[in-house]
Design a protein around this motif. Structure first.
Motif, PDB file in Angstrom:
ATOM      1  N   ALA A  47       1.466  15.085  13.907  1.00 17.98           N
ATOM      2  CA  ALA A  47       0.515  14.049  13.512  1.00 17.98           C
ATOM      3  C   ALA A  47       1.246  12.875  12.871  1.00 17.98           C
ATOM      4  N   PRO A  48       0.698  11.667  12.983  1.00 15.98           N
ATOM      5  CA  PRO A  48       1.355  10.494  12.388  1.00 15.98           C
ATOM      6  C   PRO A  48       1.332  10.568  10.867  1.00 15.98           C
ATOM      7  N   PRO A  49       2.237   9.873  10.203  1.00 19.69           N
ATOM      8  CA  PRO A  49       2.261   9.869   8.732  1.00 19.69           C
ATOM      9  C   PRO A  49       1.048   9.144   8.168  1.00 19.69           C
ATOM     10  N   GLY A  50       0.835   9.278   6.857  1.00 17.21           N
ATOM     11  CA  GLY A  50      -0.314   8.656   6.221  1.00 17.21           C
ATOM     12  C   GLY A  50      -0.189   7.139   6.157  1.00 17.21           C
ATOM     13  N   THR A  51      -1.320   6.485   5.938  1.00 18.30           N
ATOM     14  CA  THR A  51      -1.344   5.027   5.859  1.00 18.30           C
ATOM     15  C   THR A  51      -0.485   4.520   4.707  1.00 18.30           C
ATOM     16  N   TYR A  52      -0.512   5.236   3.586  1.00 15.34           N
ATOM     17  CA  TYR A  52       0.217   4.790   2.398  1.00 15.34           C
ATOM     18  C   TYR A  52       1.295   5.803   2.025  1.00 15.34           C
ATOM     19  N   ASP A 138      -2.098  12.965   7.467  1.00 14.32           N
ATOM     20  CA  ASP A 138      -2.441  12.793   6.056  1.00 14.32           C
ATOM     21  C   ASP A 138      -3.820  12.160   5.902  1.00 14.32           C
ATOM     22  N   ASP A 139      -4.129  11.192   6.750  1.00 12.04           N
ATOM     23  CA  ASP A 139      -5.437  10.536   6.669  1.00 12.04           C
ATOM     24  C   ASP A 139      -6.566  11.519   6.984  1.00 12.04           C
ATOM     25  N   PHE A 267     -13.697   6.680  -3.970  1.00 15.19           N
ATOM     26  CA  PHE A 267     -13.588   6.101  -2.639  1.00 15.19           C
ATOM     27  C   PHE A 267     -12.259   6.494  -2.012  1.00 15.19           C
ATOM     28  N   ARG A 268     -12.272   6.497  -0.682  1.00 15.10           N
ATOM     29  CA  ARG A 268     -11.068   6.834   0.085  1.00 15.10           C
ATOM     30  C   ARG A 268     -10.627   5.625   0.882  1.00 15.10           C
ATOM     31  N   THR A 269      -9.339   5.377   0.874  1.00 19.39           N
ATOM     32  CA  THR A 269      -8.748   4.366   1.731  1.00 19.39           C
ATOM     33  C   THR A 269      -7.501   4.964   2.357  1.00 19.39           C
ATOM     34  N   GLY A 270      -7.510   5.143   3.667  1.00 17.31           N
ATOM     35  CA  GLY A 270      -6.397   5.815   4.333  1.00 17.31           C
ATOM     36  C   GLY A 270      -6.230   7.226   3.811  1.00 17.31           C
ATOM     37  N   ASN A 271      -5.034   7.536   3.338  1.00 14.87           N
ATOM     38  CA  ASN A 271      -4.779   8.879   2.806  1.00 14.87           C
ATOM     39  C   ASN A 271      -4.741   8.894   1.282  1.00 14.87           C
ATOM     40  N   VAL A 272      -5.363   7.877   0.650  1.00 15.23           N
ATOM     41  CA  VAL A 272      -5.436   7.823  -0.809  1.00 15.23           C
ATOM     42  C   VAL A 272      -6.888   7.956  -1.252  1.00 15.23           C
ATOM     43  N   ILE A 273      -7.120   8.804  -2.265  1.00 14.69           N
ATOM     44  CA  ILE A 273      -8.442   8.968  -2.861  1.00 14.69           C
ATOM     45  C   ILE A 273      -8.387   8.411  -4.279  1.00 14.69           C
ATOM     46  N   VAL A 274      -9.279   7.462  -4.570  1.00 11.92           N
ATOM     47  CA  VAL A 274      -9.326   6.810  -5.876  1.00 11.92           C
ATOM     48  C   VAL A 274     -10.578   7.277  -6.608  1.00 11.92           C
ATOM     49  N   THR A 275     -10.409   7.693  -7.860  1.00 12.84           N
ATOM     50  CA  THR A 275     -11.530   8.141  -8.681  1.00 12.84           C
ATOM     51  C   THR A 275     -11.622   7.269  -9.925  1.00 12.84           C
ATOM     52  N   VAL A 276     -12.822   6.749 -10.182  1.00 12.04           N
ATOM     53  CA  VAL A 276     -13.112   5.985 -11.395  1.00 12.04           C
ATOM     54  C   VAL A 276     -14.142   6.773 -12.193  1.00 12.04           C
ATOM     55  N   GLU A 277     -13.824   7.106 -13.436  1.00 11.94           N
ATOM     56  CA  GLU A 277     -14.760   7.794 -14.326  1.00 11.94           C
ATOM     57  C   GLU A 277     -15.003   6.903 -15.536  1.00 11.94           C
ATOM     58  N   TYR A 278     -16.258   6.566 -15.740  1.00  8.79           N
ATOM     59  CA  TYR A 278     -16.630   5.613 -16.794  1.00  8.79           C
ATOM     60  C   TYR A 278     -17.758   6.234 -17.598  1.00  8.79           C
ATOM     61  N   VAL A 308      -6.445  -3.896  -4.153  1.00  7.54           N
ATOM     62  CA  VAL A 308      -5.020  -3.621  -4.384  1.00  7.54           C
ATOM     63  C   VAL A 308      -4.390  -3.004  -3.141  1.00  7.54           C
ATOM     64  N   PHE A 309      -5.134  -2.145  -2.450  1.00  7.36           N
ATOM     65  CA  PHE A 309      -4.600  -1.492  -1.252  1.00  7.36           C
ATOM     66  C   PHE A 309      -4.649  -2.408  -0.033  1.00  7.36           C
TER      67      PHE A 309
END
Length: 311
Positions: A47-52, A138-139, A267-278, A308-309
Motif C-alpha cells: 500500500a502507498p505511504p500516508g499523506t503526512y 496509512d490513510d 477530524f481526520r485529514t489524510g492519515n492524521v487524526i486531530v482531537t480538540v477537547e474544550y 495548517v495541514f
C-alpha cells in the motif's frame, strides 16, 4: 572388468535419482520460494505511504488571538503576567506539551485559564496513523480508526433532520436565530470527566459576560436549573468542511466536584487524526456553560488547525 562395469552402473543410478529429486523440488516448494521474491508475479502489493510523514509542533499550532478568546483570564492569572516568549506570544498561552511515547507518531498540548469563578481547559492532540499491514495504507487505517472513534462516541452517521452540520447556531435556513433558541445543548450525565483530565477540584465558571458564570446568580450554589432539551443544531453530530471527515460531541457532566461542559471535536485529514477537547467548569449549577459559545470556538480552532495541514 565385470566389477568395474558394475560400479559404473551404480553411479549412473545415483545420478538419475538425484535428478529426479531435483525435478520434484522445482515443481513444489522451490516454485513457491521463487514467487516470494520481490518483483515476481504473485508478490503481495504494498500500500502507498500516508499523506503526512510528520506532525506540526502542537503548542505553536494555535493562534494566540484564538487562545485569548478560548481561555479568558489566562494572562491575568499567569505568574508571568505580561511576559512574552521569544516569538512575541504571551507566556500565558505557551501551553504545556503532553507526554507521549513517540513524538513522531503523536503530540499534543494543554492550556488552562482560571478566574475566581472557574476555569477552562483546552487540549489539542495530533496522531499520525501508521498501518503495519502492507496491504492497508496509512490513510485507510486512519479512516477505520476515525470511524471507530465516532461509533464509540455515538455520533449519528448523518446530521439530524433540520440541523446544519457545519456549526452551532444555524438553523435549517442557515441564519443565527437557532443560537438564541437553542439554550444549552448536551445531555446530563453522572460520569466523571475522562477527556482532558481536569482535576476534581477545578470546578467554577468564568466571570465574563455570556459564559454562564455570572457573579449575581443568587440562590444556593448546589441547586441545578433544569436543562433544556438539546437542539438539533447543537447535538452531537458529524461535521462538513472540516478535514476529510469530522464530528463534534457535547456532554454536560454534573458531579459533586462541580459542573462542566465538555466539547470534543475530532477530524481526520489524510492519515492524521486531530482531537480538540474544550471544557468549561462552573460551581454555580444554575448558570450552565453555554453550548453554542463553546462549540463555536472549538469549530474556529478546528478550522484553523485544518488549514495548517493544507498549507
Amino acid at each position: 572388468m565385470q566389477r568395474k562395469a558394475y560400479a559404473t552402473g551404480t553411479a549412473l543410478v545415483a545420478v538419475l535419482a538425484v535428478g529426479t529429486v531435483g525435478c520434484t523440488g522445482g515443481s513444489g516448494t522451490g516454485g513457491a520460494a521463487a514467487d516470494s521474491k520481490p518483483g515476481t508475479v504473485g508478490a503481495a502489493a504494498t500500500a502507498p505511504p500516508g499523506t503526512y510523514r510528520d506532525l506540526p509542533e502542537p503548542c505553536g499550532a494555535v493562534d494566540a488571538g484564538l487562545l485569548r478568546a478560548m481561555l479568558p483570564g489566562a494572562e491575568s492569572a499567569s505568574p508571568k503576567d505580561g511576559a512574552e516568549s521569544g516569538d512575541g506570544t504571551p507566556a500565558a498561552y505557551e501551553g504545556e506539551q503532553t507526554v507521549t511515547y513517540d513524538n513522531d507518531r503523536r503530540v499534543g498540548c494543554r492550556w488552562k485559564s482560571s478566574t475566581g469563578m472557574g476555569s477552562r481547559h483546552l487540549l489539542v492532540d495530533f496522531e499520525r496513523v501508521v498501518s503495519y499491514d502492507p496491504a492497508v495504507s496509512d490513510d485507510e487505517r486512519a479512516v477505520r480508526l476515525y470511524e471507530d472513534m465516532a461509533l464509540e462516541a455515538g455520533i449519528p452517521s448523518s446530521p439530524p433532520a433540520g440541523g446544519e452540520s457545519s456549526g452551532p447556531g444555524e438553523g435549517a435556513d442557515g441564519d443565527e436565530a437557532g443560537a438564541e433558541e437553542a439554550g444549552d445543548g448536551g445531555e446530563d450525565s453522572g460520569r466523571a470527566s475522562k477527556k482532558s483530565g481536569a482535576p476534581a477540584g477545578s470546578g467554577g465558571g468564568d466571570g465574563e459576560e455570556g459564559d454562564g458564570g455570572g457573579e449575581d446568580a443568587g440562590g444556593e450554589p448546589g441547586t441545578a436549573v433544569p436543562q433544556p432539551a438539546p437542539s438539533a443544531a447543537l447535538a452531537p453530530r458529524p461535521l462538513e468542511a472540516v478535514g476529510d471527515a469530522a464530528y463534534i460531541d457535547d456532554e454536560l457532566v454534573t458531579a459533586d466536584s462541580g459542573v462542566h461542559r465538555d466539547i470534543t471535536l475530532v477530524f481526520r485529514t489524510g492519515n492524521v487524526i486531530v482531537t480538540v477537547e474544550y471544557e468549561q467548569w462552573v460551581t454555580d449549577k444554575r448558570r450552565l456553560p453555554d453550548s453554542a459559545e463553546l462549540q463555536e470556538k472549538a469549530l474556529k480552532l478546528a478550522g484553523q488547525l485544518a488549514g495548517v495541514f493544507r498549507d
